[in-house]
Design a protein around this motif. Structure first.
Motif, PDB file in Angstrom:
ATOM      1  N   SER A 296       0.864  -1.183   0.000  1.00 37.34           N
ATOM      2  CA  SER A 296       0.000   0.000   0.000  1.00 37.34           C
ATOM      3  C   SER A 296       0.894   1.223   0.000  1.00 37.34           C
ATOM      4  O   SER A 296       2.103   1.135   0.151  1.00 37.34           O
ATOM      5  CB  SER A 296      -0.920   0.018   1.225  1.00 37.34           C
ATOM      6  N   VAL A 297       0.300   2.385  -0.152  1.00 38.11           N
ATOM      7  CA  VAL A 297       1.051   3.626  -0.135  1.00 38.11           C
ATOM      8  C   VAL A 297       1.697   3.802   1.235  1.00 38.11           C
ATOM      9  O   VAL A 297       1.088   3.476   2.247  1.00 38.11           O
ATOM     10  CB  VAL A 297       0.110   4.804  -0.444  1.00 38.11           C
TER      11      VAL A 297
ATOM     12  N   VAL B  59      -4.794   1.192  -1.248  1.00 31.59           N
ATOM     13  CA  VAL B  59      -4.844   2.535  -0.683  1.00 31.59           C
ATOM     14  C   VAL B  59      -6.132   2.736   0.099  1.00 31.59           C
ATOM     15  O   VAL B  59      -6.124   3.198   1.247  1.00 31.59           O
ATOM     16  CB  VAL B  59      -4.740   3.600  -1.801  1.00 31.59           C
TER      17      VAL B  59
ATOM     18  N   LEU C 223      -2.468   0.204  -7.134  1.00 31.93           N
ATOM     19  CA  LEU C 223      -2.451   0.374  -5.692  1.00 31.93           C
ATOM     20  C   LEU C 223      -3.773   0.865  -5.112  1.00 31.93           C
ATOM     21  O   LEU C 223      -3.931   0.902  -3.905  1.00 31.93           O
ATOM     22  CB  LEU C 223      -1.361   1.393  -5.306  1.00 31.93           C
TER      23      LEU C 223
ATOM     24  N   LYS D 229      -3.012  10.092  -0.513  1.00 27.11           N
ATOM     25  CA  LYS D 229      -2.470   8.767  -0.792  1.00 27.11           C
ATOM     26  C   LYS D 229      -2.604   8.415  -2.268  1.00 27.11           C
ATOM     27  O   LYS D 229      -1.710   7.807  -2.853  1.00 27.11           O
ATOM     28  CB  LYS D 229      -3.170   7.728   0.087  1.00 27.11           C
TER      29      LYS D 229
ATOM     30  N   SER E 199       0.490   7.695  -4.910  1.00 31.68           N
ATOM     31  CA  SER E 199       0.599   6.499  -5.745  1.00 31.68           C
ATOM     32  C   SER E 199       0.711   6.871  -7.219  1.00 31.68           C
ATOM     33  O   SER E 199       1.437   6.234  -7.982  1.00 31.68           O
ATOM     34  CB  SER E 199      -0.586   5.552  -5.511  1.00 31.68           C
TER      35      SER E 199
ATOM     36  N   PRO F 161      -1.120   4.505 -10.251  1.00 29.43           N
ATOM     37  CA  PRO F 161      -2.161   4.530  -9.224  1.00 29.43           C
ATOM     38  C   PRO F 161      -3.120   3.354  -9.292  1.00 29.43           C
ATOM     39  O   PRO F 161      -3.639   2.914  -8.281  1.00 29.43           O
ATOM     40  CB  PRO F 161      -2.886   5.852  -9.492  1.00 29.43           C
TER      41      PRO F 161
END
Length: 222
Positions: free
Chosen positions: A168-169, A214, A210, A197, A201, A207
């Motif tokens: 995750s971020v 996130v 994720l 977040k 990402s 992005p």
């Protein structure tokens, strides 16, 4: 140049590059900033490119926040006559970039591919340009997030990010803890945290890979 769905040849490297998805952050050998997720890689040479950096250099780009520039050209390096800064995140550009033909605008490839709008539970944040800074701002104009802030968090965390597996971020350092538990204030603070977040990402290069992690990370109590 695309060879097939998973391989490209690129003038920045002598071997074919394979598209893969990684949970380990890497330093892109093209734009020189940190990435995660989809990348083009040469395992033999330890060479990596963001997916956004593995484009055909002859492919032009137009960005709605730069209407005066009709042709953003992909370049392998900035001009050597001075230090150049990304117009989105304000950080130095030392590798691959999109540059206006007139020389007035520079963008990291990942910054150039930031989404124009973020939405969560009906609340929208739109990407705008104000005073030469890119900002995600709500329609009421009370809530905003500067892209430069998200980039700064990434760079400050670069030492601990590189070489560590991520699902995750990364946790946001030095964030103000929100004590409000209900009402619109709580909702907008949550939206701002989630937006931060998502922007991080996106700046890391991918992005979409994720986004589920996130949201899950954000919904868990800290």
């Amino acid at each position: 140049m695309i060879i097939d769905g998973n391989h490209i040849s690129h003038e920045s490297h002598c071997h074919q590059l394979k598209l893969e998805d990684t949970k380990f952050p890497f330093r892109c050998d093209g734009c020189k900033v940190i990435g995660i997720g989809k990348r083009y890689t040469c395992a033999a040479c330890n060479f990596d490119l963001h997916k956004h950096c593995g484009v055909d250099p002859d492919t032009p780009m137009f960005h709605p926040l730069m209407p005066k520039c009709k042709n953003l050209k992909f370049c392998l390096r900035p001009p050597a006559n001075a230090t150049h800064y990304c117009d989105a995140c304000t950080k130095p550009v030392t590798g691959f970039l999109y540059r206006c033909d007139g020389g007035n605008f520079d963008l990291h490839p990942c910054c150039a591919n930031l989404p124009m709008e973020l939405e969560h539970e009906g609340v929208k944040l739109k990407l705008i340009e104000k005073d030469r800074r890119w900002i995600y701002r709500s329609r009421c104009k009370k809530y905003k997030l500067e892209v430069a802030y998200a980039r700064e968090i990434i760079e400050e965390s670069s030492t601990e990010l590189l070489g560590s597996e991520m699902t995750s971020v990364p946790k946001i350092k030095n964030m103000v803890q929100i004590s409000h538990s209900r009402g619109k204030v709580r909702r907008y603070c949550e939206m701002a945290g989630l937006a931060l977040k998502i922007v991080i990402s996106a700046l890391l290069g991918d992005p979409t890979s994720l986004i589920i992690a996130v949201i899950a990370s954000f919904m868990r109590p800290s």
